[in-house]
Design a protein around this motif. Sequence first.
Motif, PDB file in Angstrom:
ATOM      1  N   ARG A 123       0.835  -1.205   0.000  1.00 26.83           N
ATOM      2  CA  ARG A 123       0.000   0.000   0.000  1.00 26.83           C
ATOM      3  C   ARG A 123       0.868   1.252   0.000  1.00 26.83           C
ATOM      4  O   ARG A 123       0.571   2.231  -0.718  1.00 26.83           O
ATOM      5  CB  ARG A 123      -0.926  -0.010   1.216  1.00 26.83           C
ATOM      6  CG  ARG A 123      -1.990   1.099   1.208  1.00 26.83           C
ATOM      7  CD  ARG A 123      -2.776   1.079   2.491  1.00 26.83           C
ATOM      8  NE  ARG A 123      -1.972   1.520   3.616  1.00 26.83           N
ATOM      9  CZ  ARG A 123      -1.768   2.782   3.940  1.00 26.83           C
ATOM     10  NH1 ARG A 123      -2.301   3.757   3.201  1.00 26.83           N
ATOM     11  NH2 ARG A 123      -1.029   3.113   4.980  1.00 26.83           N
ATOM     12  N   ILE A 124       1.933   1.227   0.800  1.00 27.38           N
ATOM     13  CA  ILE A 124       2.820   2.389   0.871  1.00 27.38           C
ATOM     14  C   ILE A 124       3.531   2.597  -0.467  1.00 27.38           C
ATOM     15  O   ILE A 124       3.654   3.731  -0.960  1.00 27.38           O
ATOM     16  CB  ILE A 124       3.835   2.198   2.014  1.00 27.38           C
ATOM     17  CG1 ILE A 124       3.103   2.225   3.370  1.00 27.38           C
ATOM     18  CG2 ILE A 124       4.914   3.263   1.968  1.00 27.38           C
ATOM     19  CD1 ILE A 124       3.967   1.850   4.541  1.00 27.38           C
TER      20      ILE A 124
ATOM     21  N   GLN B  26       2.417   1.677  -3.325  1.00 27.86           N
ATOM     22  CA  GLN B  26       1.397   2.157  -4.270  1.00 27.86           C
ATOM     23  C   GLN B  26       1.107   3.639  -4.061  1.00 27.86           C
ATOM     24  O   GLN B  26       0.890   4.389  -5.031  1.00 27.86           O
ATOM     25  CB  GLN B  26       0.116   1.334  -4.114  1.00 27.86           C
ATOM     26  CG  GLN B  26      -0.957   1.648  -5.140  1.00 27.86           C
ATOM     27  CD  GLN B  26      -0.485   1.387  -6.559  1.00 27.86           C
ATOM     28  OE1 GLN B  26       0.134   0.369  -6.837  1.00 27.86           O
ATOM     29  NE2 GLN B  26      -0.781   2.318  -7.465  1.00 27.86           N
ATOM     30  N   GLN B  27       1.130   4.073  -2.792  1.00 29.83           N
ATOM     31  CA  GLN B  27       0.909   5.489  -2.500  1.00 29.83           C
ATOM     32  C   GLN B  27       2.004   6.338  -3.136  1.00 29.83           C
ATOM     33  O   GLN B  27       1.736   7.423  -3.688  1.00 29.83           O
ATOM     34  CB  GLN B  27       0.881   5.720  -0.985  1.00 29.83           C
ATOM     35  CG  GLN B  27      -0.318   5.107  -0.271  1.00 29.83           C
ATOM     36  CD  GLN B  27      -1.584   5.936  -0.487  1.00 29.83           C
ATOM     37  OE1 GLN B  27      -1.581   6.936  -1.194  1.00 29.83           O
ATOM     38  NE2 GLN B  27      -2.670   5.482   0.116  1.00 29.83           N
ATOM     39  N   SER B  28       3.241   5.845  -3.065  1.00 30.11           N
ATOM     40  CA  SER B  28       4.351   6.588  -3.689  1.00 30.11           C
ATOM     41  C   SER B  28       4.175   6.634  -5.197  1.00 30.11           C
ATOM     42  O   SER B  28       4.385   7.686  -5.833  1.00 30.11           O
ATOM     43  CB  SER B  28       5.687   5.918  -3.328  1.00 30.11           C
ATOM     44  OG  SER B  28       5.879   5.934  -1.920  1.00 30.11           O
TER      45      SER B  28
ATOM     46  N   ASN C  74       1.387   6.381  -6.838  1.00 27.94           N
ATOM     47  CA  ASN C  74       0.246   7.249  -7.129  1.00 27.94           C
ATOM     48  C   ASN C  74       0.635   8.723  -7.047  1.00 27.94           C
ATOM     49  O   ASN C  74       0.214   9.540  -7.872  1.00 27.94           O
ATOM     50  CB  ASN C  74      -0.911   6.964  -6.162  1.00 27.94           C
ATOM     51  CG  ASN C  74      -1.544   5.613  -6.417  1.00 27.94           C
ATOM     52  OD1 ASN C  74      -1.361   5.021  -7.472  1.00 27.94           O
ATOM     53  ND2 ASN C  74      -2.284   5.118  -5.444  1.00 27.94           N
TER      54      ASN C  74
ATOM     55  N   THR D 247       3.730  14.183   0.700  1.00 31.77           N
ATOM     56  CA  THR D 247       2.658  13.581   1.502  1.00 31.77           C
ATOM     57  C   THR D 247       3.291  12.629   2.499  1.00 31.77           C
ATOM     58  O   THR D 247       3.735  11.534   2.142  1.00 31.77           O
ATOM     59  CB  THR D 247       1.661  12.811   0.603  1.00 31.77           C
ATOM     60  OG1 THR D 247       1.151  13.703  -0.392  1.00 31.77           O
ATOM     61  CG2 THR D 247       0.513  12.268   1.428  1.00 31.77           C
TER      62      THR D 247
ATOM     63  N   TRP E 255       5.003   8.605   3.670  1.00 30.96           N
ATOM     64  CA  TRP E 255       5.727   7.829   2.656  1.00 30.96           C
ATOM     65  C   TRP E 255       6.513   8.691   1.680  1.00 30.96           C
ATOM     66  O   TRP E 255       7.431   8.214   1.032  1.00 30.96           O
ATOM     67  CB  TRP E 255       4.762   6.914   1.896  1.00 30.96           C
ATOM     68  CG  TRP E 255       3.527   7.594   1.394  1.00 30.96           C
ATOM     69  CD1 TRP E 255       3.386   8.318   0.262  1.00 30.96           C
ATOM     70  CD2 TRP E 255       2.262   7.608   2.037  1.00 30.96           C
ATOM     71  NE1 TRP E 255       2.112   8.795   0.146  1.00 30.96           N
ATOM     72  CE2 TRP E 255       1.388   8.367   1.228  1.00 30.96           C
ATOM     73  CE3 TRP E 255       1.753   7.054   3.214  1.00 30.96           C
ATOM     74  CZ2 TRP E 255       0.059   8.583   1.554  1.00 30.96           C
ATOM     75  CZ3 TRP E 255       0.437   7.264   3.546  1.00 30.96           C
ATOM     76  CH2 TRP E 255      -0.402   8.029   2.724  1.00 30.96           C
TER      77      TRP E 255
END
Length: 520
Positions: free
Chosen positions: A41-42, A44-46, A48, A180, A183
């Motif tokens: 998830r982390i 993927q956040q990066s 994104n 953000t 992360w």
Amino acid sequence: MQVSQQIVGQFRRKRLLIASIVAALVLILTLTFRFVEEKGRIEQQSRNFANNAIQRFDRMFSPLDVSASNTLGLVGVRCSTVRFPLVEKLATLQTVRAVLLVDNDRIYCSSIYGERNIPFSTTYPELAVNNQRMLLSVDNYLLKGSPVLLFWTPRSMDNRAGILQVINIEMMSNYLLEPTLPWVERAVFNVGGQSLEYGNPMIEAVHPSEDEVGYQQSSLRYPFSITLFGPAPSRLALMTLPSQLPLALLLSLLMGYIIWLATANRMSLSWQISYGLSAQEFMVYCQPLISARTGSCEGIELLLRWHNPRQGWIPPDVFIPMAERQNLIAPLTRFVISETVRHLPTLPACPTFHIAINVAASHFRDRAIIDDLQRLWWPANPKPQLVVELTERDALPVVDQRVVSHLHKIGVKLAIDDFGTGHSSLSYLKTLSPDVLKIDKIFTAAIGTDAINATVTDMVISLAQRLNISLVAEGVETAEQALYLRERGVDTLQGYFYARPMPLGEFPGWLTRHQPTMDA
């Protein structure tokens, strides 16, 4: 009883061990799954963040690209003529500081300063010579020292004419690259070999610190990329595990409890008995019955032995009571009968030879023992005398005493095993009319050492003789005991003094070697 408790304790400890291992595995797997999921998830956040930043930059550059393409027609026109159209164009483009016109490799017109005469290829060789479309640079005219992005739109293939837009990249980066946390701690805009980091007005190379990792994503439309720096996703994911621990612990305890319940049957002695029968773990042993008068072998008592590969040898006084409680004693008895029938050709084929089989009281219910004998024993046309030894762990119901009468009618003798212990009583001598009484080994062991039990032994012997019932003494281990019993008229002796229990297949060899002796 102590051995039985040890066996049961072993099963419980194994169940607890298995449940604990499963619970630990579930805990580890749950935390691992949550770790991998959070790490993904982390990451993927990066991704994104970088993708969104690139899309926003692309959307900002797209109208500038269109505007420059529409303005290429002004290149070559006198500066005094085109300057005001350039100013009007500049007013509609909020992120552009200035628009410069290039012709014949010279910057000849500026939307801010008007006519200029600056060599293009010398001043910006990256654009003119290296065919770059973008260049991070420093504003040396309007806001000196501030970072700008030069956006080059050539009109010719030789890069000697075109439109150069000076873009306020610091404003764009501060608007589009705000990190953000946690992360993304640092965000960097890259063009060529130059970089501009969010919050830093200096154009310089950037590198991750010791505890940071980098992730880079490039635009597919324009020659720039975005680099992100932040903590390793695995470190961030690890920091979230304490919050996941209560749920994972609850799930692991639940799974451990389910396994504990699920193994209640499989990891129990009763289940092991059922499995042992199907896996042929049980063996039929026998112990010779010796005539007290002649010293010859006049029969055998069949004994059941169990070698459990998981537990080793399990004593009969452990598994027999459990089998009786779990209604498994009848299948064990049928196994003994079947194995005996299989070995009948190797046993003495004469009516004076006795084969004694232990039968629990529960096997007498509903004529079960009669049906089993008719199905398993009599079809083999056996010659030896069959003796059914009634074990006394359970009291025999009155209603099943009719089965005893039927056994007598079909020529089967009845013996009361371990007389004087368990549920046996003098009333059995009247209601069951036994042919044989077996003196329990605890009374035999008392000969010469325990006056009270020796007196009880004498009373049992005298009672049996008065009622014309044959006597078998179990547990004879010494010559003194054998002599004592023989002198008091006991008919048959059985014990280690004569022979230890042996596999049924070894009995014919033992019988051949056996020499009757009266020295004992």
